[in-house]
Structures are given as structure tokens and as C-alpha cells.
Scaffold this active site. Structure first.
Site, PDB file in Angstrom:
ATOM      1  N   ASP A 153       1.703  -3.984  -9.558  1.00 43.55           N
ATOM      2  CA  ASP A 153       1.468  -5.323 -10.120  1.00 43.55           C
ATOM      3  C   ASP A 153       1.813  -5.369 -11.603  1.00 43.55           C
ATOM      4  O   ASP A 153       2.461  -6.303 -12.084  1.00 43.55           O
ATOM      5  CB  ASP A 153       0.004  -5.734  -9.922  1.00 43.55           C
ATOM      6  CG  ASP A 153      -0.435  -5.611  -8.473  1.00 43.55           C
ATOM      7  OD1 ASP A 153       0.445  -5.504  -7.603  1.00 43.55           O
ATOM      8  OD2 ASP A 153      -1.650  -5.612  -8.218  1.00 43.55           O
TER       9      ASP A 153
ATOM     10  N   ASP B  62       2.419   1.988  -3.251  1.00 43.66           N
ATOM     11  CA  ASP B  62       2.604   2.369  -4.669  1.00 43.66           C
ATOM     12  C   ASP B  62       1.760   3.583  -5.046  1.00 43.66           C
ATOM     13  O   ASP B  62       2.213   4.434  -5.807  1.00 43.66           O
ATOM     14  CB  ASP B  62       2.389   1.178  -5.629  1.00 43.66           C
ATOM     15  CG  ASP B  62       1.033   0.518  -5.574  1.00 43.66           C
ATOM     16  OD1 ASP B  62       0.239   0.833  -4.653  1.00 43.66           O
ATOM     17  OD2 ASP B  62       0.753  -0.323  -6.459  1.00 43.66           O
TER      18      ASP B  62
ATOM     19  N   SER C  66      -3.291 -12.084 -10.651  1.00 41.22           N
ATOM     20  CA  SER C  66      -3.687 -12.772 -11.885  1.00 41.22           C
ATOM     21  C   SER C  66      -4.201 -11.762 -12.912  1.00 41.22           C
ATOM     22  O   SER C  66      -4.016 -11.942 -14.113  1.00 41.22           O
ATOM     23  CB  SER C  66      -4.756 -13.823 -11.589  1.00 41.22           C
ATOM     24  OG  SER C  66      -5.876 -13.213 -10.983  1.00 41.22           O
TER      25      SER C  66
ATOM     26  N   HIS D  25       0.833  -1.214   0.000  1.00 41.65           N
ATOM     27  CA  HIS D  25       0.000   0.000   0.000  1.00 41.65           C
ATOM     28  C   HIS D  25       0.867   1.264   0.000  1.00 41.65           C
ATOM     29  O   HIS D  25       0.518   2.258   0.620  1.00 41.65           O
ATOM     30  CB  HIS D  25      -0.975  -0.009   1.189  1.00 41.65           C
ATOM     31  CG  HIS D  25      -2.077  -1.003   1.007  1.00 41.65           C
ATOM     32  ND1 HIS D  25      -3.195  -0.745   0.253  1.00 41.65           N
ATOM     33  CD2 HIS D  25      -2.220  -2.278   1.465  1.00 41.65           C
ATOM     34  CE1 HIS D  25      -3.989  -1.814   0.261  1.00 41.65           C
ATOM     35  NE2 HIS D  25      -3.420  -2.758   0.985  1.00 41.65           N
TER      36      HIS D  25
HETATM   37  C1  GLA Z   1      -3.073  -4.386  -4.947  1.00 40.21           C
HETATM   38  C2  GLA Z   1      -2.910  -3.263  -5.966  1.00 40.21           C
HETATM   39  C3  GLA Z   1      -1.483  -2.726  -5.960  1.00 40.21           C
HETATM   40  C4  GLA Z   1      -1.026  -2.369  -4.538  1.00 40.21           C
HETATM   41  C5  GLA Z   1      -1.338  -3.506  -3.575  1.00 40.21           C
HETATM   42  C6  GLA Z   1      -1.055  -3.139  -2.149  1.00 40.21           C
HETATM   43  O1  GLA Z   1      -2.314  -5.486  -5.324  1.00 40.21           O
HETATM   44  O2  GLA Z   1      -3.228  -3.735  -7.263  1.00 40.21           O
HETATM   45  O3  GLA Z   1      -1.385  -1.606  -6.822  1.00 40.21           O
HETATM   46  O4  GLA Z   1      -1.590  -1.171  -4.124  1.00 40.21           O
HETATM   47  O5  GLA Z   1      -2.689  -3.925  -3.666  1.00 40.21           O
HETATM   48  O6  GLA Z   1       0.295  -2.931  -1.958  1.00 40.21           O
END
Ligand code: GLA
Length: 381
Positions: free
Chosen positions: A171, A37, A126, A35
Site C-alpha cells: 500500500d 507482499d 486510506s 496477500h
Molecule cells: C492490506 C495490507 C497489505 C497487503 C494486503 C493484502 O492492504 O496493508 O500490505 O498485505 O492487505 O494483499
């Protein structure tokens, strides 16, 4: 059968010819930096050896036809009349097409078969894997140059604006830019990537709690709003720009909730940078302690853990072969991750699975992950 083989066989059976290309994009596990990014902060994920594959051949027109082996469903859409059709796997592919066209690319159609082995909804991305595999398919069938960070941004835009999940960039970046044998430090502001090797003699174990949280989207968006409110309070673009000292000086002025949320993000960014130093020094013990601190902060300050995640993390942290463990991904259910002594990993997996089942009655999945390379495409014929 391996999904890569399954998509090739199925394409051949259906169209009586081999596909021209095979696209591949991995899922990910985040080692630390959760949390952060969407505050322009730092993350340290690695791409894993679980992925999505698309076997495909370009078509002359503007039609895209895709068969999903996992959903046993064949769908087609026209690039000239793209429209949203409610939830479903194909929306991620359409969303990528839409974002690429928005960026000024003129796409060609293709037909293909898609399958993967990233558990869906488990926090292993995914959806980012599907987006980046689709981006590879469109890039190859339309003659687009592959620029990994740009394609990650396309995937994120598809997810934000087409699918409606306000995810950050982690991600898609790691699915696009993964490096074999390495985690990758990503600066989510500049998108600069720095590979960091895993400490010698350690392995990464993903621990799937066998729980899923349905409302993760709304809770996630709520956390984003709280973090944006904190950034506004400090008068900065993103919490990345607030130092720990500044936060501590102002903590008494902030309401409790905003203070806790900001405290997580600001301390987590610092932990990521310390974790990279620990990795460079080959210090698995220091790295593991930072993972443990990250979990406590996500549980107590950011409040995105769950009883199942806490239980599996406690079982892992109590094991002598474990350097450290934490929840991973958005939270509320899904997976945790542990850094484990390679020579004791089978024992670790069996012991933690047993203890977790005794505590919760649930059967976890323990997945030993290898750090893999990012999205790729092979030319077959
Ligand atoms: C999900 C979101 C990411 C990131 C994480 C928490 O995976 O897709 O962008 O914020 O939660 O780190």
C-alpha cells in the site's frame, strides 16, 4: 467541495495566510497479487484518483499542529516528546515522524489542514495515503530528499511499529510510486517497480460492498503467522522462494490449513506474472480470467473473502461487460474490483449495483477509478 480545495480554503480562513505547500498522496486498488507482499512476492496495484491532501506551512520549532476536516478535530504534538495516544488519525502522522527520526532525520514542525476522499476502512488504503502525505509534509518542512521507496518503508514502519498493524509494503509503495494511466508491478523483495498500462478500452471499477470488518487486524496477523510457519517448514526466508512444483511435492506432508494458505500465495505470485504478460499483450480477457482465479483462491484457500464480497464478485463476473472481478485488499469486507469494457461501464455499474442490492439488501458504491501518480507536493508560495 474537492478536498484539495477544502484544505486550501480552510488553511487560509484559520491562519489568514495561504499555505506554503500542498501535499497529496493517493489511495490504491490492487488488481491482482493479494496477500503476497509479506512473502516477498509480486503485486499489481494502481494508485487511484482518491487521495489525502495536506495544506501546510513549516513552523520554526518542533511542534506539529494539524486540523482534520474529515474528523473535525484539531490536534498538536511535540516532536521532542512523541508518545502513542491510542487509536486515531493523528497516530499515522506521529508514527511517520517517529519512523523518520528513527532513521536519523531531524525534523522541523509545521501546521496544516488535512482532508481526503479515500473511503476509510474499505480496503483502499486510506491509511497509507495519510502516511505518505504526512511523509511529504515532513520531507518538505525539514529539507529531506524524497526517495519514494524509502518513504514507503517509513510509512510501513509507522504502521507496523507505531499503529500496530503488521501490513506488508504494497500500500505504501503504490501510494509513493504510482504512475498515471498504469498499474505497477512491484517486486516486494527488491522494491523494483515496473509500470504496466491498462488494456485499451477497459476501465477499473471498484465495488464497495458497504460492509466493514472490525477484526481485520487480528485475522490479518493470523494469516501472516500461518504463512511464516509455511516458510519455516520449507526452510526459506519467504514463500516467494518456493516453486509450485516443490509445494505440490510436499503437500501431503503439510497440515491441510498450512497447505491451503501456501497454495494461495504460491499460485497467486504466478498469476501476477501472467497478468502482467496479459497486460503487455493487451489481452483483457486473459487478465480477467486471472482475476477470477485469484478470487476463488482467496475465497477457498486463503479464506479471507466474505458473503458480501462473494456476492458482488459473482454479480460482476456474470455481467457481459466484465472481463473479470475479485475481492481486493486484506478482505473480510470492503471492496472488490472489476475490469470492465469502457463503452459499457455505466450499464455495468447500474446492473451490478441493482443485482447486489436484490441479493443482499445492501447499497454498494461503484467507483470508476483512474490510475494516478504517486505522492507529490506542490510549492504554493
Ligand atoms: C492490506 C495490507 C497489505 C497487503 C494486503 C493484502 O492492504 O496493508 O500490505 O498485505 O492487505 O494483499
Amino acid at each position: 467541495m474537492e478536498p484539495s480545495r477544502a484544505v486550501l480554503n480552510s488553511f487560509q480562513d484559520r491562519y489568514a495566510a495561504p499555505p506554503r505547500f500542498l501535499a497529496h498522496a493517493p489511495g490504491r486498488v490492487n488488481l491482482i497479487g493479494e496477500h503476497t507482499d509479506y512473502s516477498d512476492g509480486f503485486v499489481l496495484p494502481m494508485a487511484i484518483d482518491r487521495a489525502v491532501w495536506i495544506a501546510f506551512t513549516p513552523l520554526p520549532g518542533r511542534t506539529v499542529e494539524v486540523l482534520s476536516l474529515d474528523f473535525n478535530e484539531r490536534l498538536a504534538f511535540d516532536l521532542d516528546t512523541l508518545k502513542k495516544d491510542g487509536p486515531g488519525w493523528v497516530e499515522y502522522i506521529k508514527g511517520v515522524a517517529w519512523a523518520l527520526e528513527q532513521a536519523g532525520h531531524s525534523l522541523g514542525g509545521w501546521r496544516g489542514v488535512v482532508a481526503g476522499n479515500v473511503p476509510v476502512g474499505a480496503g483502499l488504503s486510506s491509511s497509507a495515503a495519510l502516511e505518505l502525505a504526512a511523509a511529504r509534509a515532513f520531507a518538505s518542512s525539514s529539507g529531506l530528499e524524497w526517495d519514494a521507496p524509502k518513504m514507503a518503508l517509513i510509512g510501513q514502519q509507522a504502521e507496523n511499529e507505531w499503529v500496530g498493524m503488521r501490513c506488508g509494503i504494497m500500500d505504501q509503495m503504490i501510494s509513493a510510486c504510482g504512475v498515471q494511466g498504469h498499474a505497477v508491478l512491484i517486486d516486494c523483495r527488491s522494491l523494483h517497480c515496473q509500470p504496466a498500462p491498462l488494456p485499451a478500452g477497459t476501465v477499473v471499477v471498484v465495488m464497495d460492498t458497504a460492509t466493514r470488518r472490525e477484526l481485520v487486524g487480528s485475522a490479518y496477523n493470523e494469516r501472516r503467522e500461518q504463512i511464516e510457519a509455511a516458510a519455516r517448514y520449507f526452510g526459506v526466508v519467504a514463500l516467494r522462494d518456493v516453486t509450485r512444483m516443490r509445494l505440490e511435492n510436499y503437500l501431503h506432508d503439510l497440515d491441510d490449513l498450512t497447505g491451503k494458505r501456501a497454495h494461495h500465495v504460491i499460485t497467486e505470485n504466478q498469476r501476477v506474472l501472467e497478468a502482467v504478460q496479459a497486460m503487455q499483450a493487451g489481452d483483457a480477457g486473459a487478465f480477467g480470467r486471472l482475476m477470477n482465479e485469484s478470487h476463488a483462491s482467496l475465497r477457498d484457500d486463503f479464506e479471507v473473502s466474505s458473503l458480501a464480497l462473494d456476492a458482488i464478485v459473482e454479480c460482476a463476473q456474470g455481467h457481459p461487460a466484465c472481463y473479470g472481478a475479485r475481492m481486493t485488499g486484506a478482505g473480510f469486507g470492503g471492496c472488490a474490483v472489476a475490469l470492465v469494457r469502457a463503452d459499457a461501464v455505466d450499464r455495468f455499474s447500474a446492473d451490478v449495483a441493482r443485482q447486489y442490492t436484490e441479493r443482499t439488501g445492501l447499497e454498494p458504491q461503484m467507483i470508476i477509478c483512474r490510475a494516478s501518480a504517486g505522492a507529490s507536493v506542490s510549492v504554493l508560495t
